[in-house]
Scaffold this motif. Structure first.
Motif, PDB file in Angstrom:
ATOM      1  N   PHE A 189       0.829  -1.207   0.000  1.00 53.48           N
ATOM      2  CA  PHE A 189       0.000   0.000   0.000  1.00 53.48           C
ATOM      3  C   PHE A 189       0.863   1.258   0.000  1.00 53.48           C
ATOM      4  O   PHE A 189       0.510   2.259  -0.624  1.00 53.48           O
ATOM      5  CB  PHE A 189      -0.944  -0.007   1.205  1.00 53.48           C
ATOM      6  CG  PHE A 189      -1.952  -1.117   1.185  1.00 53.48           C
ATOM      7  CD1 PHE A 189      -2.967  -1.130   0.249  1.00 53.48           C
ATOM      8  CD2 PHE A 189      -1.871  -2.160   2.094  1.00 53.48           C
ATOM      9  CE1 PHE A 189      -3.902  -2.156   0.212  1.00 53.48           C
ATOM     10  CE2 PHE A 189      -2.790  -3.194   2.079  1.00 53.48           C
ATOM     11  CZ  PHE A 189      -3.811  -3.201   1.131  1.00 53.48           C
ATOM     12  N   ALA A 190       2.017   1.212   0.674  1.00 51.23           N
ATOM     13  CA  ALA A 190       2.920   2.368   0.686  1.00 51.23           C
ATOM     14  C   ALA A 190       3.445   2.662  -0.707  1.00 51.23           C
ATOM     15  O   ALA A 190       3.658   3.818  -1.073  1.00 51.23           O
ATOM     16  CB  ALA A 190       4.086   2.119   1.649  1.00 51.23           C
ATOM     17  N   GLU A 191       3.648   1.608  -1.497  1.00 51.85           N
ATOM     18  CA  GLU A 191       4.175   1.788  -2.850  1.00 51.85           C
ATOM     19  C   GLU A 191       3.077   2.100  -3.857  1.00 51.85           C
ATOM     20  O   GLU A 191       3.243   2.949  -4.736  1.00 51.85           O
ATOM     21  CB  GLU A 191       4.903   0.511  -3.294  1.00 51.85           C
ATOM     22  CG  GLU A 191       6.127   0.174  -2.458  1.00 51.85           C
ATOM     23  CD  GLU A 191       6.675  -1.206  -2.788  1.00 51.85           C
ATOM     24  OE1 GLU A 191       6.179  -1.821  -3.753  1.00 51.85           O
ATOM     25  OE2 GLU A 191       7.583  -1.667  -2.086  1.00 51.85           O
ATOM     26  N   ALA A 192       1.929   1.388  -3.747  1.00 45.75           N
ATOM     27  CA  ALA A 192       0.899   1.470  -4.784  1.00 45.75           C
ATOM     28  C   ALA A 192      -0.060   2.644  -4.614  1.00 45.75           C
ATOM     29  O   ALA A 192      -0.608   3.151  -5.595  1.00 45.75           O
ATOM     30  CB  ALA A 192       0.101   0.166  -4.804  1.00 45.75           C
ATOM     31  N   HIS A 193      -0.290   3.074  -3.371  1.00 44.03           N
ATOM     32  CA  HIS A 193      -1.196   4.197  -3.085  1.00 44.03           C
ATOM     33  C   HIS A 193      -2.620   3.931  -3.583  1.00 44.03           C
ATOM     34  O   HIS A 193      -3.286   4.828  -4.095  1.00 44.03           O
ATOM     35  CB  HIS A 193      -0.678   5.500  -3.729  1.00 44.03           C
ATOM     36  CG  HIS A 193       0.564   6.009  -3.099  1.00 44.03           C
ATOM     37  ND1 HIS A 193       0.955   7.319  -3.164  1.00 44.03           N
ATOM     38  CD2 HIS A 193       1.531   5.388  -2.390  1.00 44.03           C
ATOM     39  CE1 HIS A 193       2.095   7.486  -2.530  1.00 44.03           C
ATOM     40  NE2 HIS A 193       2.471   6.315  -2.063  1.00 44.03           N
ATOM     41  N   ARG A 194      -3.091   2.691  -3.420  1.00 42.53           N
ATOM     42  CA  ARG A 194      -4.456   2.340  -3.839  1.00 42.53           C
ATOM     43  C   ARG A 194      -4.876   1.062  -3.131  1.00 42.53           C
ATOM     44  O   ARG A 194      -4.034   0.311  -2.631  1.00 42.53           O
ATOM     45  CB  ARG A 194      -4.528   2.155  -5.356  1.00 42.53           C
ATOM     46  CG  ARG A 194      -3.557   1.114  -5.888  1.00 42.53           C
ATOM     47  CD  ARG A 194      -3.673   0.935  -7.383  1.00 42.53           C
ATOM     48  NE  ARG A 194      -2.645   0.060  -7.897  1.00 42.53           N
ATOM     49  CZ  ARG A 194      -2.661  -1.259  -7.795  1.00 42.53           C
ATOM     50  NH1 ARG A 194      -3.682  -1.849  -7.173  1.00 42.53           N
ATOM     51  NH2 ARG A 194      -1.680  -1.994  -8.295  1.00 42.53           N
ATOM     52  N   PRO A 195      -6.193   0.789  -3.093  1.00 41.02           N
ATOM     53  CA  PRO A 195      -6.662  -0.462  -2.493  1.00 41.02           C
ATOM     54  C   PRO A 195      -6.230  -1.667  -3.329  1.00 41.02           C
ATOM     55  O   PRO A 195      -5.804  -1.528  -4.479  1.00 41.02           O
ATOM     56  CB  PRO A 195      -8.189  -0.299  -2.496  1.00 41.02           C
ATOM     57  CG  PRO A 195      -8.437   1.162  -2.663  1.00 41.02           C
ATOM     58  CD  PRO A 195      -7.296   1.678  -3.483  1.00 41.02           C
ATOM     59  N   ALA A 196      -6.362  -2.842  -2.737  1.00 50.25           N
ATOM     60  CA  ALA A 196      -5.980  -4.068  -3.438  1.00 50.25           C
ATOM     61  C   ALA A 196      -6.971  -5.184  -3.116  1.00 50.25           C
ATOM     62  O   ALA A 196      -7.483  -5.278  -1.993  1.00 50.25           O
ATOM     63  CB  ALA A 196      -4.572  -4.496  -3.041  1.00 50.25           C
ATOM     64  N   SER A 197      -7.229  -6.034  -4.111  1.00 48.19           N
ATOM     65  CA  SER A 197      -8.067  -7.206  -3.893  1.00 48.19           C
ATOM     66  C   SER A 197      -7.226  -8.335  -3.297  1.00 48.19           C
ATOM     67  O   SER A 197      -5.990  -8.285  -3.300  1.00 48.19           O
ATOM     68  CB  SER A 197      -8.666  -7.666  -5.224  1.00 48.19           C
ATOM     69  OG  SER A 197      -7.625  -8.130  -6.086  1.00 48.19           O
ATOM     70  N   VAL A 198      -7.904  -9.350  -2.812  1.00 42.36           N
ATOM     71  CA  VAL A 198      -7.196 -10.513  -2.268  1.00 42.36           C
ATOM     72  C   VAL A 198      -6.352 -11.162  -3.357  1.00 42.36           C
ATOM     73  O   VAL A 198      -5.202 -11.547  -3.134  1.00 42.36           O
ATOM     74  CB  VAL A 198      -8.188 -11.527  -1.669  1.00 42.36           C
ATOM     75  CG1 VAL A 198      -7.466 -12.808  -1.239  1.00 42.36           C
ATOM     76  CG2 VAL A 198      -8.924 -10.926  -0.481  1.00 42.36           C
TER      77      VAL A 198
END
Length: 251
Positions: A14-23
């Motif tokens: 999350f620190a790198e992508a700056h967006r939510p993520a699915s499983v």
């Protein structure tokens, strides 16, 4: 140990992508089974570190994650947070920002903020190790060592190199190190990843922290064309941190 590492890697995503993520996306990132990834993310949500969107089922971090290190940022940097400066660097230069520290004969990236067009940068992840004698951040850390100290690390790094072609002769290495000391920065010029380069400087010594280096990475030709501007941006960050560190030490 494996679950602890996956927990940290999930938060670093999350620190790198700056967006939510699915499983599914997180499982691919962690190279882990869907079932165990689902259990991991659900557990972090129950503890309050993540929350799940009820509509698309994706996870995102909560403010509790930010607060884990807030005291350290305030103690070391006051209003001039290292993370804030790194974010500003990425925004103004369009390049990947890397911060690293020494781990034996390697440099370990502790922060990676990838450039928007991150072609080729996908492998630049927080936690990854690179040879200290070839990676720009590693060489930046060596700038503050004596030739004897750097030479010992070179022998160890050469011994750990799998490919003989990556082993660096001592005379060449020391000559390059002295030249880098004279100009105050280090550069990888495709030594780790062909076509990609990083320019790095040692950060000012910070209270209660190991020596750190900061770098900007991107396409080698672009970086060489913008070298002076890139170095100027990195030096500005180092100057801000040096002033803040001095101010904190007087308190």
């Amino acid at each position: 140990m494996k679950s602890a590492r996956r927990t940290i890697e999930a938060l670093e995503f999350f620190a790198e992508a700056h967006r939510p993520a699915s499983v599914t996306e997180m499982a691919e990132h962690l190279s882990a089974p869907l079932s165990s990834t689902s259990i991991l993310l659900a557990g972090l949500a129950r503890l309050g570190y993540l929350e799940q969107d009820p509509l698309d089922r994706r996870y995102r971090p909560t403010l509790r994650v930010m607060l884990l290190g807030a005291w350290l940022q305030d103690r070391l940097f006051g209003e001039s947070s290292l993370l804030r400066l790194a974010e500003s660097l990425r925004a103004t230069t369009g390049l990947t920002v890397l911060i690293g520290t020494q781990q034996g004969a390697s440099v370990q990236y502790i922060l990676t903020l990838r450039r928007p067009s991150a072609r080729g940068d996908e492998r630049m992840k927080a936690g990854m190790l690179r040879p200290i004698t070839r990676a720009a951040l590693g060489k930046a850390l060596l700038l503050q060592m004596t030739d004897q100290e750097a030479g010992r690390l070179l022998r160890r790094a050469n011994a750990e190199e799998v490919h003989a072609s990556n082993r660096i002769p001592t005379p060449q290495f020391l000559a390059d190190l002295r030249a880098a000391r004279a100009c105050g920065y280090a550069e990888s010029r495709g030594a780790v990843r062909p076509g990609l380069s990083v320019i790095a400087l040692p950060l000012p010594l910070l209270a209660d922290q190991p020596p750190l280096a900061i770098g900007l990475g991107g396409d080698q030709l672009h970086l060489e064309d913008k070298r002076e501007a890139v170095i100027g941006s990195l030096r500005n960050v180092c100057e801000v941190l040096a002033r803040e560190s001095a101010k904190q030490s007087r308190l």
